[in-house]
Design an enzyme around this catalytic site. Structure first.
Site, PDB file in Angstrom:
ATOM      1  N   GLU A 181      -5.183   1.147 -10.212  1.00 13.97           N
ATOM      2  CA  GLU A 181      -4.931   1.375  -8.783  1.00 13.97           C
ATOM      3  C   GLU A 181      -6.130   0.970  -7.941  1.00 13.97           C
ATOM      4  OE1 GLU A 181      -3.254   5.204  -7.661  1.00 13.97           O
ATOM      5  OE2 GLU A 181      -2.471   4.393  -5.807  1.00 13.97           O
ATOM      6  N   HIS A 202      -0.847   7.681 -12.032  1.00 14.58           N
ATOM      7  CA  HIS A 202      -1.944   8.651 -12.019  1.00 14.58           C
ATOM      8  C   HIS A 202      -1.926   9.458 -13.306  1.00 14.58           C
ATOM      9  CE1 HIS A 202      -0.092   8.192  -7.928  1.00 14.58           C
ATOM     10  NE2 HIS A 202      -1.177   7.457  -7.836  1.00 14.58           N
ATOM     11  N   TYR A 204       0.092  13.158  -4.449  1.00 14.84           N
ATOM     12  CA  TYR A 204       0.350  12.150  -5.490  1.00 14.84           C
ATOM     13  C   TYR A 204       0.507  12.816  -6.862  1.00 14.84           C
ATOM     14  CZ  TYR A 204      -0.788   7.964  -2.615  1.00 14.84           C
ATOM     15  OH  TYR A 204      -0.796   6.962  -1.688  1.00 14.84           O
ATOM     16  N   ARG A 256     -12.324   5.463  -4.619  1.00 11.69           N
ATOM     17  CA  ARG A 256     -13.321   4.400  -4.518  1.00 11.69           C
ATOM     18  C   ARG A 256     -14.699   4.976  -4.830  1.00 11.69           C
ATOM     19  NH1 ARG A 256     -10.901   0.696   0.505  1.00 11.69           N
ATOM     20  NH2 ARG A 256      -8.741   1.161   0.005  1.00 11.69           N
ATOM     21  N   ARG A 261       0.847  -1.200   0.000  1.00 11.41           N
ATOM     22  CA  ARG A 261       0.000   0.000   0.000  1.00 11.41           C
ATOM     23  C   ARG A 261       0.883   1.250   0.000  1.00 11.41           C
ATOM     24  NH1 ARG A 261      -5.211   0.644   3.948  1.00 11.41           N
ATOM     25  NH2 ARG A 261      -6.034   2.519   2.945  1.00 11.41           N
ATOM     26  N   ALA A 262       0.649   2.123  -0.974  1.00  8.31           N
ATOM     27  CA  ALA A 262       1.547   3.267  -1.156  1.00  8.31           C
ATOM     28  C   ALA A 262       1.476   4.243   0.012  1.00  8.31           C
ATOM     29  CB  ALA A 262       1.218   3.990  -2.466  1.00  8.31           C
ATOM     30  N   SER A 263       0.277   4.544   0.468  1.00  8.80           N
ATOM     31  CA  SER A 263       0.150   5.551   1.520  1.00  8.80           C
ATOM     32  C   SER A 263       0.712   5.042   2.846  1.00  8.80           C
ATOM     33  CB  SER A 263      -1.303   5.976   1.686  1.00  8.80           C
ATOM     34  OG  SER A 263      -2.086   4.889   2.128  1.00  8.80           O
TER      35      SER A 263
END
Lengths: 339, 339
Positions: free
Chosen positions: A282, A223, A194, A288, A71-73
């Site tokens: 992603e 992104h 981001y 979401r 998970r990036a965050s």
């Protein structure tokens, strides 16, 4: 085949976050630091966390393979020191590896690195080696701002980063340029930091000659390239004394399709050469929910690609051929699977 | 009529830069600080610097009026302290005012503020008052990051900024959110910092309820809104518990058309409601030169608007009506001129 080059393990069992919270609480207090072995997650839990989430959506959306990274965050390289990042990266990468073993035809691992602000990037090499050689990782995520929104590291063109690039080139492994949580109140993590990082990274490359030093190094800017394709004219104008963007950057830089509405994907496909566009969603990630304008999930990016003015051969490049080219180890793995 | 809401005095006589360099050299050394009166620029020099540049291009491109402010990259609020910024803003604003007097039907002034990192924003009010009441300024440029790329000030939604907002609301004057030179090596000024700031500012507003506190406050986000329109789906998804973007932000936030290629402008016009788009070119600015793909200047943004799928009534809004609505003092001035 449809390859999604940008998936994170956002649905890991809660025990992972609990362990991380214990680790964060122990920063500066070695005696309290939890052992890696204190985290126990069974295969059934991993399977469940994937089947009900990513795998369900992959089936619904007709996606075959995901390049799957921590998970990036949660990378949060700003927390603690190198030892903290190292223990955390090791755990997260091991989990993605296990997911890839549980679903070998669905998930292919990509690594986070144990970056830490101000620390020599050579310190990331052992984890990188382990992930590529033992875990079969096909890519890494490289954080251009391990400070988390304070931007205290040098630009990506600086020699500070070269130890990592040397290893990436040796392994022929691409890096996705991906920041983590912002701890700067100015920057919302997924709504500003981001996208800013994507734009920043591109411009750092534009104003330097990094790919002169590393002609085979490849960066994937996620992104949809941040603000870059929307401002393609600005960047073309800013080439300054550099050769044309096509020669100067587009042999080495690729953009994913994590742009969550039709007009954005249409612009991307119109502006960026098709060979530089890699399918990605992603999912399940920051964006979401269902778009009330379409009735579909924002991150169901396949729908936008299907609806874009892209001919079938180009669509195949975006879905599969480009990814096989940019991620040769993914291609080799698929071929070994007779795919 | 075509109103360009985003022009800077980038062509000021060299004496201005020389004075600034003397001022910068004297930071921390009051005895060496040059007096404002040491800068002498005659009306002929001003006239020449405009006629050969902005005015020539306005005639060529059919632009009628420019909202004209001091050169953005030269604001450099990170230099010195409040006294330094104050002296510099005062000089720059006086020059734009003089240009507006020399060409009263062509240039309408907008002010830079004497911001300084960490300084109470109430300190900007006297200059703001002077510029609006005595110089007839119709807008201000507000720098969300006076540190120049270190982002050490609070988000725009913070009460830190409220003294300025109160005055803007009182005067019914909009603020263009515009950073200045980056002194962070990570961020190229015009290729990254500007666009990042635009995206950042939008997201700061999205996650707050600033316009609940100031329902009539208006922000113009330049450079086509940074990454925002390209990622409009992401922002719609990130509305979180806020009302729809249209209600939450689009009564108060406007985007200019400083996007330097046709696909970008097409996206802007497709995604953003026409009432929120203001014509601008930022000429003569960061993006100079001729696009080899079109044979025209990158910053000749009128061409893109003319070629976009925009009906004539909407085009009139983008060129004129929106600007008159968002900049009521500009409208009043034009009406006083029988335009």
């Amino acid at each position: 085949m449809i390859i999604d080059v940008h998936g994170h393990y956002t649905t890991a069992p809660k025990a992972l976050e609990a362990w991380r919270n214990r680790q964060i609480a122990a920063v500066g207090n070695a005696a309290q630091m939890p052992a890696a072995s204190a985290l126990r997650i069974g295969d059934d839990e991993l399977r469940e966390s994937i089947e009900a989430n990513q795998l369900r959506l992959m089936r619904e959306r007709g996606l075959d393979v995901v390049v799957f990274s921590p998970r990036a965050s949660f990378m949060a390289h700003h927390v603690g020191d190198f030892a903290v990042s190292s223990a955390w990266a090791s755990i997260c990468n091991a989990l993605c590896y296990r997911v890839s073993r549980l679903f070998p035809d669905r998930f292919v691992p990509a690594a986070m690195l144990p970056q830490s602000p101000g620390v020599d990037t050579a310190s990331c090499i052992p984890e990188l080696v382990r992930c590529v050689e033992h875990y079969g990782n096909v890519a890494v995520n490289l954080n251009p701002d391990p400070s988390g929104g304070h931007w205290t590291s040098p630009p990506l063109s600086d020699r500070y980063w070269y130890p990592i690039y040397e290893k990436l080139v040796e392994y022929d492994v691409p890096a996705m340029i991906h920041v983590s949580t912002s701890c700067n109140a100015c920057f919302h993590t997924t709504g500003a930091h981001y996208l800013n990082a994507d734009t920043t990274a591109f411009m750092q490359c534009l104003t330097a000659d990094l790919f002169g030093d590393f002609p085979t190094l490849r960066f994937v800017i996620p992104h949809g390239g941040g603000a870059v394709p929307y401002h393609w004219g600005r960047f073309r104008a800013q080439e300054m004394k550099k050769p044309l963007l096509e020669e100067h950057l587009l042999r080495n830089i690729y953009f994913d399709t994590c742009v969550y509405h039709q007009p954005g994907i249409d612009l991307l496909a119109r502006v960026i050469p098709v060979g530089n566009i890699l399918f990605a969603s992603e999912m399940i990630g920051a964006v979401r929910g269902i778009d009330p304008q379409t009735g579909h999930h924002y991150d169901d990016t396949r729908r936008y690609i299907e609806a874009a003015h892209v001919d079938p051969e180009d669509r195949r490049k975006i879905y599969e051929a480009n990814a096989r080219r940019v991620y040769p180890r993914l291609d080799a793995l698929l071929k070994a699977q007779k795919r």
